[in-house]
Design an enzyme around this catalytic site. Sequence first.
Site, PDB file in Angstrom:
ATOM      1  N   ARG A   1       0.864  -1.186   0.000  1.00  0.00           N
ATOM      2  CA  ARG A   1       0.000   0.000   0.000  1.00  0.00           C
ATOM      3  C   ARG A   1       0.898   1.233   0.000  1.00  0.00           C
ATOM      4  O   ARG A   1       1.915   1.262   0.686  1.00  0.00           O
ATOM      5  CB  ARG A   1      -0.896   0.051   1.248  1.00  0.00           C
TER       6      ARG A   1
ATOM      7  N   TYR B   1       0.460   5.380  12.193  1.00  0.00           N
ATOM      8  CA  TYR B   1       0.696   3.973  12.524  1.00  0.00           C
ATOM      9  C   TYR B   1       2.025   3.855  13.267  1.00  0.00           C
ATOM     10  O   TYR B   1       3.011   4.464  12.872  1.00  0.00           O
ATOM     11  CB  TYR B   1       0.788   3.113  11.258  1.00  0.00           C
TER      12      TYR B   1
ATOM     13  N   HIS C   1       3.218  -9.483   1.293  1.00  0.00           N
ATOM     14  CA  HIS C   1       2.958  -8.533   2.379  1.00  0.00           C
ATOM     15  C   HIS C   1       4.257  -8.046   3.016  1.00  0.00           C
ATOM     16  O   HIS C   1       4.246  -7.135   3.840  1.00  0.00           O
ATOM     17  CB  HIS C   1       2.065  -9.213   3.430  1.00  0.00           C
TER      18      HIS C   1
END
Length: 726
Positions: A384, A477, A444
Amino acid sequence: MEKTVADQISLSDITMKNPARFINREFSWLQFNNRVLMEAANSKNPLLERLQFLSISATNLDEFFMVRVAGLAAQIRAGVTACSADGRTPQEQLDFVLAEISCLQDNQLRELSILRHELKQNNIEIICSAGLSETEKSWIEKYFLDTIFPVLTPLSVDPVRPFPFIPNLGFSIALQLSRCADQHSFIALLPLPTTLRRFIPLPQKDNRFRFIACEDVINLFMRHVFPDYEVEGIGTFRVIRDSDIEVEEEAEDLVHFFETALKRRRRGQVIRIEFEAKMPDHLRQFITNGLAVPEYCINVLDGFLALNTVSEIVSIPRNDLKFAPYDPRVPECICQHKGDCFAAIRQNDIVIHHPYESFDVVVEFLRQAARDPDVIEIKQTLYRTSNDSPIVSALIEAAEQGKSVTALVELKARFDEEANIRWARDLERAGVQVFFGFIALKTHAKMSLVVRREGKRRCSYVHLGTGNYHPINAKVYTDLSFFTTDDDIAHDVALLFNYIAEYVRPNEAMKIAFSPLTLRSRILEHIEGEITNARQGQLAAIWMKVNALVDPEIIDALYRASQAGVQIDLVVRGICCLRPGIPGISDNIRVKSIVGRFLEHSRIFCFGNGVNLPSENALVYFGSADMMPRNLDYRIEILVPVFNKMVRQQILLQVMLANIIDNQQSFDILNDGTSQLITPQRGESPFNAQEYFMANAGLSRMERSFDSSVSHLVALYQQKVKLYKD
């Protein structure tokens, strides 16, 4: 806030063979979202931030329906009766979670009512049309005619016209209309375009902020939309559709497949209709029939629909009702080298703690690589990233400079598929070699590899992270970034890129564990090592910080460790299927969750290795994987051992220790799966981990094994352990 529907179970009945040893995954996720909602109720948070937490909990719930509830419904339609790890069929799970969702939504509406009252006391108000002054009414009518009316498209529904398509998260008004001339009656729908604001700000006066909902404005001026008609019945409704994408293994062109799948997703199965309570029954039934949904998909709410949109109000200029602005620090080790990332990394391994330390360092690392004439190759994963991504810009610049650039773009990143297709095409046009990885495995792992000529040799610089290459998310985050020139780690990262691009198995990996090949076995091996230590009379301990703990094999291993006497502390932000506090099974396991200003996202694993934690002998890892079957078996993930003594102590003695001793933003996960806010015990000092890191940002600046702040953390931990034993 009212008690939720608890996962009722008798602890005395639980054994290692009983599926009740696991908490239901869907229930546990809803408990996490309830913790988010509890932050909306937390009076310690600024008022507008509380409203933002309410919005986040509503957005989370929408995504839960789009993916998890949709998945259960699909299993039921397919006749699947296989049980989940906790022993429930899909139908039993659906019934269970819908009851919990009903409680959650009641709590959301109750919290909105409380917040509206407090907002009004602070001169911020959501009013209805009856509360408009004549001046405001004139202003809002002009706004309606200029801004709203031109984009409205009324849709009449009758036997000649099929029921119109309502998009996912589509917000609409349903009307029963009667023509004034002859009383001819018909039903019409009025979809609200997503381009419209939900809450329209009225002209500011006397430092007061007043908003009116868009649907109220439309209702007020419906005569402009349907002249010569009388409204006999009206109400709003909202549709949520199945938005998951199932990847077909035989897909030959992955980009084309996802472009087609994204179009299909827009027309996914309706999984939820939310009706405003005041809508007449016959209108509700008409819409239900038109969308052909079963009864369990219907929900009637006595209050605002689409609570996620209250975030529009948060943007008003009332900084006194928001968190104080926070500017992340530039790591000291980078400053010492006048911003030269390569010089800083060459001197020593570096760990950076986001968002307390700036993500700009990661961006600058790639920019410098793009512009450095000695850099010959860059390899990068993209899962992302932001809309205007400086990461992608740096890769494009590097390719245009003639460097060899490889990008692994993951098309299967949920809800980012469209953006990633666009980035892939932009990169390919610039000359970047773009790969999409395995069809069946989602990539990922977060990795950058830069190869640079230095004299007669080539040196590899590596960045590995727990979070995405997303500069916007990196501001909210909590994640770790690790930079190194370690030859073994660089070798392993190169192997993994080859595995993704060419399907060459990384059998010669030196240090890093990869899923789906070796990550699971590495974690299990270390858990078994702690079990062996405990049985041999040595001290044994495990600390883990993850976003989710779901995998049955990992959980059972932790249960066995607890039975052997291993002391286990788990920090699990979201889903936790491990049930702590089961007599004889999980007595030695403590699970907590931290929910605060920043979203906890880092994954860290620490093993005592024959001594208690924290210790210089500890085995410390960080990585990209949560403890879920999908991460361990169906994704490309990394688990990175930390051998550098300084970095190991920074992660263990600051990040993990602070998370474990936090007693201000933490919740205990109870054995019924619910959460309980932690408060300091008598004699225990209050400690807020996120505030500590904001005040003491800079893992990368720590030059000694123990500075005063770390000594303070150790003292607080010892205090906590003593109180726990007493």
